[in-house]
Enzyme design. Structure first.
Site, PDB file in Angstrom:
ATOM      1  N   ASP A 171      -1.611  -1.245  -6.391  1.00 46.07           N
ATOM      2  CA  ASP A 171      -0.328  -1.608  -5.793  1.00 46.07           C
ATOM      3  C   ASP A 171      -0.363  -2.827  -4.877  1.00 46.07           C
ATOM      4  O   ASP A 171       0.559  -3.040  -4.099  1.00 46.07           O
ATOM      5  CB  ASP A 171       0.201  -0.421  -4.982  1.00 46.07           C
ATOM      6  N   GLU A 176      -4.216   3.030 -12.690  1.00 45.45           N
ATOM      7  CA  GLU A 176      -3.564   3.805 -11.627  1.00 45.45           C
ATOM      8  C   GLU A 176      -2.061   3.524 -11.627  1.00 45.45           C
ATOM      9  O   GLU A 176      -1.452   3.240 -10.607  1.00 45.45           O
ATOM     10  CB  GLU A 176      -4.174   3.497 -10.253  1.00 45.45           C
ATOM     11  N   GLU A 204       3.736  -1.946  -1.149  1.00 44.90           N
ATOM     12  CA  GLU A 204       3.021  -1.356  -2.277  1.00 44.90           C
ATOM     13  C   GLU A 204       3.936  -0.663  -3.281  1.00 44.90           C
ATOM     14  O   GLU A 204       3.724  -0.759  -4.496  1.00 44.90           O
ATOM     15  CB  GLU A 204       1.961  -0.370  -1.764  1.00 44.90           C
ATOM     16  N   HIS A 258      -4.462   1.413   8.529  1.00 43.13           N
ATOM     17  CA  HIS A 258      -4.290  -0.037   8.372  1.00 43.13           C
ATOM     18  C   HIS A 258      -2.951  -0.440   7.776  1.00 43.13           C
ATOM     19  O   HIS A 258      -2.611  -1.619   7.772  1.00 43.13           O
ATOM     20  CB  HIS A 258      -5.385  -0.578   7.444  1.00 43.13           C
ATOM     21  N   ARG A 281       0.676  -1.586   6.647  1.00 39.77           N
ATOM     22  CA  ARG A 281       1.639  -2.486   7.294  1.00 39.77           C
ATOM     23  C   ARG A 281       2.767  -1.728   7.982  1.00 39.77           C
ATOM     24  O   ARG A 281       3.205  -2.081   9.078  1.00 39.77           O
ATOM     25  CB  ARG A 281       2.188  -3.452   6.238  1.00 39.77           C
ATOM     26  N   HIS A 336     -10.030  -1.807  10.595  1.00 40.58           N
ATOM     27  CA  HIS A 336      -9.687  -2.904   9.689  1.00 40.58           C
ATOM     28  C   HIS A 336      -9.749  -4.237  10.433  1.00 40.58           C
ATOM     29  O   HIS A 336      -9.466  -4.317  11.624  1.00 40.58           O
ATOM     30  CB  HIS A 336      -8.277  -2.673   9.141  1.00 40.58           C
TER      31      HIS A 336
END
Length: 385
Positions: free
Chosen positions: A112, A134, A148, A225, A227, A258
């Site tokens: 994604d 996937e 995503e 991590h 967004r 991250h």
């Protein structure tokens, strides 16, 4: 027999006839999940051509080294605090250069990410079929996870071959009008990768955990991590972590942080002074698997960890409002807890104290496959190319 460019003519002819499949990926999770596919193709009549977009430079290189993958093209696209629009435009421009100068029989993208969408789009522009590893994961909210969810949906429109990991993902694609003969349920390649690591890199010793000062079952593993969690949602979770440690004086936390400044600027001010919290830079896949193996529980907003943790028997609390992996929730291996400070605290405390609930989650069946997804993808490609 004649020679062509130093090779026997017959060999050169066979090489020329070999199908070439481009594998496009740029983040560590993508690389982990594409590595088994690369290894399967490498030992087949199909030649894999790796295009590393590398928006996770250091973390990507760790995985490439572990699995013995050399990139044929490295775009090195990473820029500090890059915007999605800037990242997308640079990806499309650089991928266009590669596709204009090379001939591929198919393109494989995974999951994604922005590199997944950009790779599929450029491949479409060149009328090259796209296989989506996937495929079919959905939350039904285009802004969560962001970006995503929309990347997955756009790939669903572009792709010629769809490799959903589960029946639920397949049904999502069928509802969107994807023909059933374009679908193959494979399981998730992350399980292939996990099993490959444990079989081929069996030096999963306690040395790394000892270096961090943690022992089996005495620590919580945390990753965060995404967004949509930047800023206040992440800050709320950091406060909940401190509340949890106050409630359990012998428990520790290990948090590989991250590299994105938007993450580190929240995590470090909140947690770095706590004497039972170990903050590290992102880890190689091998030591990270080692940490997952012996953690008591896992708190994460990662998608891949929701798939890996059940294979290791580790209950997972998902720090998100939604998940495109409802199979984990349904199977009982994971639970959505969001980012509210009190809710994260209460759900974690309940899991740590309720031994029956812990056993139910730890012993639930992994819904994401048997470790042969990459073999199924290879067979399908051989039959369709």
């Amino acid at each position: 027999m004649a020679f062509v460019n130093g090779k026997k003519e017959g060999t050169a002819r066979r090489l020329k006839k070999m199908k070439k499949v481009a594998l496009i990926f740029g983040t560590r999770p993508e690389a982990v999940k594409m590595a088994p596919v690369y290894l399967a193709l490498k030992n087949s009549p199909i030649r894999p051509v790796v295009i590393a977009t590398a928006q996770h430079r250091e973390m990507l290189d760790q995985v490439l080294s572990l699995f013995g993958i050399e990139a044929d093209f490295d775009l090195n696209i990473m820029q500090e605090r890059q915007s999605l629009a800037g990242l997308t435009s640079r990806l499309i421009s650089k991928l266009e250069e590669i596709y204009s100068e090379n001939v591929f029989d198919a393109t494989l993208v995974q999951g994604d990410t922005t590199s997944t969408f950009a790779g599929a789009l450029v491949s479409f522009y060149h009328k090259i079929p796209v296989g989506h590893v996937e495929a079919g994961l959905r939350t039904e909210n285009i802004y969560d996870p962001f970006p995503e969810e929309i990347n997955r949906r756009l790939n669903g429109v572009i792709s010629s071959f769809h490799y959903p990991p589960t029946e639920n993902a397949k049904n999502n694609l069928l509802k969107e009008g994807v023909p059933e003969n374009k679908l193959l349920v494979t399981g998730n390649t992350v399980i292939d990768a996990l099993l490959w690591v444990t079989e081929n890199r069996s030096v999963l010793t306690s040395s790394f955990r000892e270096a961090l000062g943690v022992e089996e079952d005495e620590y919580i593993l945390v990753t965060m991590h995404r967004r949509e969690n930047w800023g206040e949602p992440m800050r709320q979770v950091m406060k909940a972590i401190k509340d949890i440690l106050k409630e359990f004086p012998k428990m520790k936390v290990v948090f590989p942080v991250h590299l994105n400044p938007a993450v580190r600027e929240v995590v470090y001010p909140e947690l770095e002074k706590h004497d039972r919290i170990v903050l590290t830079d992102p880890l190689d896949y091998l030591p990270f698997v080692s940490l997952m193996e012996k953690a008591r529980i896992i708190l994460t907003d990662s998608g891949g960890i929701q798939e890996e943790a059940p294979a290791l028997g580790k209950p997972t609390l998902v720090l998100r409002k939604t998940t495109e992996r409802p199979e984990a929730i349904k199977a009982g291996t994971a639970k959505l807890v969001g980012t509210d400070r009190d809710f994260v605290f209460n759900e974690t405390v309940k899991l740590l104290r309720d031994s029956d609930e812990y056993r139910r989650m730890a012993n639930a069946k992994n819904p994401f496959g048997d470790g042969t997804a990459s073999k199924r993808i290879l067979k399908h490609l051989c039959e369709n190319l």
